[in-house]
Design an enzyme around this catalytic site. Structure first.
Site, PDB file in Angstrom:
ATOM      1  N   ARG A 120       2.477  -8.469   1.802  1.00  0.00           N
ATOM      2  CA  ARG A 120       3.296  -7.911   0.644  1.00  0.00           C
ATOM      3  C   ARG A 120       3.261  -9.038  -0.431  1.00  0.00           C
ATOM      4  O   ARG A 120       3.009 -10.464  -0.210  1.00  0.00           O
ATOM      5  CB  ARG A 120       4.666  -7.788   1.191  1.00  0.00           C
ATOM      6  CG  ARG A 120       4.967  -6.732   2.469  1.00  0.00           C
ATOM      7  CD  ARG A 120       6.237  -6.935   2.943  1.00  0.00           C
ATOM      8  NE  ARG A 120       6.328  -5.914   3.992  1.00  0.00           N
ATOM      9  CZ  ARG A 120       6.067  -6.360   5.327  1.00  0.00           C
ATOM     10  NH1 ARG A 120       6.111  -7.675   5.652  1.00  0.00           N
ATOM     11  NH2 ARG A 120       6.547  -5.539   6.247  1.00  0.00           N
TER      12      ARG A 120
ATOM     13  N   LYS B 283       9.654  -9.806   6.595  1.00  0.00           N
ATOM     14  CA  LYS B 283      10.890  -9.523   6.349  1.00  0.00           C
ATOM     15  C   LYS B 283      11.937 -10.054   7.636  1.00  0.00           C
ATOM     16  O   LYS B 283      11.133 -10.282   8.507  1.00  0.00           O
ATOM     17  CB  LYS B 283      10.972  -7.971   6.394  1.00  0.00           C
ATOM     18  CG  LYS B 283      10.294  -7.142   5.286  1.00  0.00           C
ATOM     19  CD  LYS B 283      10.672  -5.756   5.346  1.00  0.00           C
ATOM     20  CE  LYS B 283      10.106  -4.954   4.021  1.00  0.00           C
ATOM     21  NZ  LYS B 283      10.028  -3.474   4.170  1.00  0.00           N
TER      22      LYS B 283
ATOM     23  N   HIS C 265       1.241  -3.294  -2.982  1.00  0.00           N
ATOM     24  CA  HIS C 265       1.590  -2.765  -2.042  1.00  0.00           C
ATOM     25  C   HIS C 265       0.504  -1.504  -1.787  1.00  0.00           C
ATOM     26  O   HIS C 265       0.162  -1.113  -0.508  1.00  0.00           O
ATOM     27  CB  HIS C 265       2.987  -1.820  -2.028  1.00  0.00           C
ATOM     28  CG  HIS C 265       3.758  -2.209  -0.874  1.00  0.00           C
ATOM     29  ND1 HIS C 265       4.222  -3.345  -0.468  1.00  0.00           N
ATOM     30  CD2 HIS C 265       4.270  -1.286  -0.092  1.00  0.00           C
ATOM     31  CE1 HIS C 265       4.844  -3.263   0.519  1.00  0.00           C
ATOM     32  NE2 HIS C 265       5.116  -1.941   0.745  1.00  0.00           N
TER      33      HIS C 265
ATOM     34  N   ARG D 140      -2.164  -3.401  -0.005  1.00  0.00           N
ATOM     35  CA  ARG D 140      -1.726  -3.580   1.470  1.00  0.00           C
ATOM     36  C   ARG D 140      -2.132  -2.105   2.049  1.00  0.00           C
ATOM     37  O   ARG D 140      -2.577  -2.098   3.233  1.00  0.00           O
ATOM     38  CB  ARG D 140      -0.476  -3.943   1.531  1.00  0.00           C
ATOM     39  CG  ARG D 140       0.309  -3.835   2.815  1.00  0.00           C
ATOM     40  CD  ARG D 140       1.610  -4.532   2.788  1.00  0.00           C
ATOM     41  NE  ARG D 140       2.615  -4.072   3.641  1.00  0.00           N
ATOM     42  CZ  ARG D 140       2.759  -4.577   4.829  1.00  0.00           C
ATOM     43  NH1 ARG D 140       2.111  -5.831   4.948  1.00  0.00           N
ATOM     44  NH2 ARG D 140       3.693  -4.215   5.586  1.00  0.00           N
TER      45      ARG D 140
ATOM     46  N   HIS E 175       4.289  -4.996  10.755  1.00  0.00           N
ATOM     47  CA  HIS E 175       5.301  -3.533  11.150  1.00  0.00           C
ATOM     48  C   HIS E 175       6.430  -3.929  12.486  1.00  0.00           C
ATOM     49  O   HIS E 175       5.576  -4.276  13.493  1.00  0.00           O
ATOM     50  CB  HIS E 175       4.525  -2.411  11.348  1.00  0.00           C
ATOM     51  CG  HIS E 175       4.155  -1.866   9.880  1.00  0.00           C
ATOM     52  ND1 HIS E 175       3.144  -0.858   9.812  1.00  0.00           N
ATOM     53  CD2 HIS E 175       4.491  -2.191   8.683  1.00  0.00           C
ATOM     54  CE1 HIS E 175       2.730  -0.820   8.730  1.00  0.00           C
ATOM     55  NE2 HIS E 175       3.608  -1.357   7.920  1.00  0.00           N
TER      56      HIS E 175
ATOM     57  N   TYR F 217      -0.614   5.932   8.419  1.00  0.00           N
ATOM     58  CA  TYR F 217      -1.580   5.720   7.952  1.00  0.00           C
ATOM     59  C   TYR F 217      -2.794   6.699   8.357  1.00  0.00           C
ATOM     60  O   TYR F 217      -3.699   6.650   7.929  1.00  0.00           O
ATOM     61  CB  TYR F 217      -2.141   4.343   7.857  1.00  0.00           C
ATOM     62  CG  TYR F 217      -1.407   3.447   6.958  1.00  0.00           C
ATOM     63  CD1 TYR F 217      -1.591   3.334   5.723  1.00  0.00           C
ATOM     64  CD2 TYR F 217      -0.272   2.688   7.631  1.00  0.00           C
ATOM     65  CE1 TYR F 217      -0.719   2.400   4.963  1.00  0.00           C
ATOM     66  CE2 TYR F 217       0.524   1.765   6.944  1.00  0.00           C
ATOM     67  CZ  TYR F 217       0.402   1.747   5.701  1.00  0.00           C
ATOM     68  OH  TYR F 217       1.198   0.816   4.979  1.00  0.00           O
TER      69      TYR F 217
END
Length: 315
Positions: free
Chosen positions: A165, A191, A261, A264, A287, A296
């Site tokens: 990111r 994150k 993004h 990515r 994730h 995806y």
């Protein structure tokens, strides 16, 4: 006054808010500093609330009561803002992006004592996230190769080859790049303060080495551990890094906006459709849930367009 959300040059400063709204934003920023949130979440929420307040400054007269004080006016304003983002704004936003903005506005209104706005979330698309098609990927890589700055080339390639990111790119320190004669690994902080390590692609490795060789010549290079510096020797911001990617995408002549993004997503789509194990892809992307990675494997909007072209009508 011109809304902050009108199109502006990548990396430009946001439009100033009227004094009353600037005070509101300052109070919210102070509340965020006291909250148990990551620095990236605080920055994102503050930015998205600023966008909303900038829009509200242009539309407050539409409401008979103050949307920042009255619950019913709050609901109408947030609903109108949601539709503006989806349909009427200068840069129409995706449903995923709009839902994330509503999450920030919920936090904002709760901290003001108003509670969450009574606004439904948008249904998420049943398509894979947008990624660069084959031709666009080639143009992108050629434009990156032609870019004069090693720093810029690295910033453009890390999301593409490592799935980072933009916040993870600018958070990198020198010590997060580990390279031997043949291999290398990046330590990315995602994150919630979680970190992961990703193998460095050979093409990214050579660009990183060029940047590491040049970096000591930048201002304050010896005093700052940040991998990517700005012209004054400070850590490069996510906004500035995004501007570099946008500039290269413009040079590449890509039809749609290209962000970190999207790059990515391009890596993730390539891996998933290449039958890479979903657990491994989730680990590379950071994730927390496999359901996020499984998106995806869905057909993209481009896939659906191509499928429709195959339909013929016999007369």
């Amino acid at each position: 006054m011109t809304s902050e959300i009108t199109k502006r040059r990548p990396g430009a400063r946001p439009t100033r808010l009227p004094p009353a709204y600037d005070t509101v934003l300052g109070e919210y920023a102070a509340a965020l500093e006291r909250a148990p949130l990551s620095d990236e979440t605080r920055r994102t929420y503050r930015s998205r609330v600023r966008m909303y307040l900038s829009w509200l400054a242009d539309h407050a007269a539409t409401y008979s009561t103050d949307p920042l004080a009255d619950r019913q006016a709050r609901d109408w304003a947030v609903r109108d803002y949601r539709m503006w983002l989806l349909r009427d704004g200068p840069a129409r936003r995706s449903r995923v992006y709009v839902n994330s903005i509503l999450t920030a506005l919920d936090d904002f209104h709760v901290r003001r004592g108003l509670g969450k706005a009574d606004v439904a979330r948008e249904d998420l698309p049943k398509s894979a996230p947008r990624a660069l098609a084959e031709g666009a990927r080639i143009r992108w890589l050629r434009a990156v190769e032609a870019h004069l700055s090693p720093r810029g080339r690295c910033i453009a390639l890390i999301p593409y080859y490592a799935g980072a990111r933009i916040s993870e790119v600018v958070r990198l320190d020198i010590g997060d790049v580990q390279m031997s004669a043949r291999k290398g690994r990046l330590r990315l902080y995602g994150k919630g303060g979680k970190f992961r390590e990703v193998d460095i692609h050979p093409k990214l490795r050579s660009e990183l080495q060029l940047w590491l060789d040049e970096r000591p010549n930048w201002p304050r290079a010896g005093d700052n551990r940040a991998l990517f510096l700005n012209a004054k020797g400070g850590r490069l911001t996510a906004r500035a890094a995004g501007g570099i990617i946008a500039e290269i995408a413009q040079t590449a002549g890509l039809d749609d906006p290209t962000t970190a993004h999207v790059l990515r997503h391009t890596l993730a789509t390539t891996l998933v459709r290449g039958k890479t194990d979903l657990v491994l892809v989730a680990e590379i992307l950071g994730h927390a849930r496999l359901e996020t990675t499984r998106r995806y494997s869905l057909p993209s909007d481009k896939d659906k367009e191509e499928a429709l072209k195959l339909i013929t009508v016999d007369h």
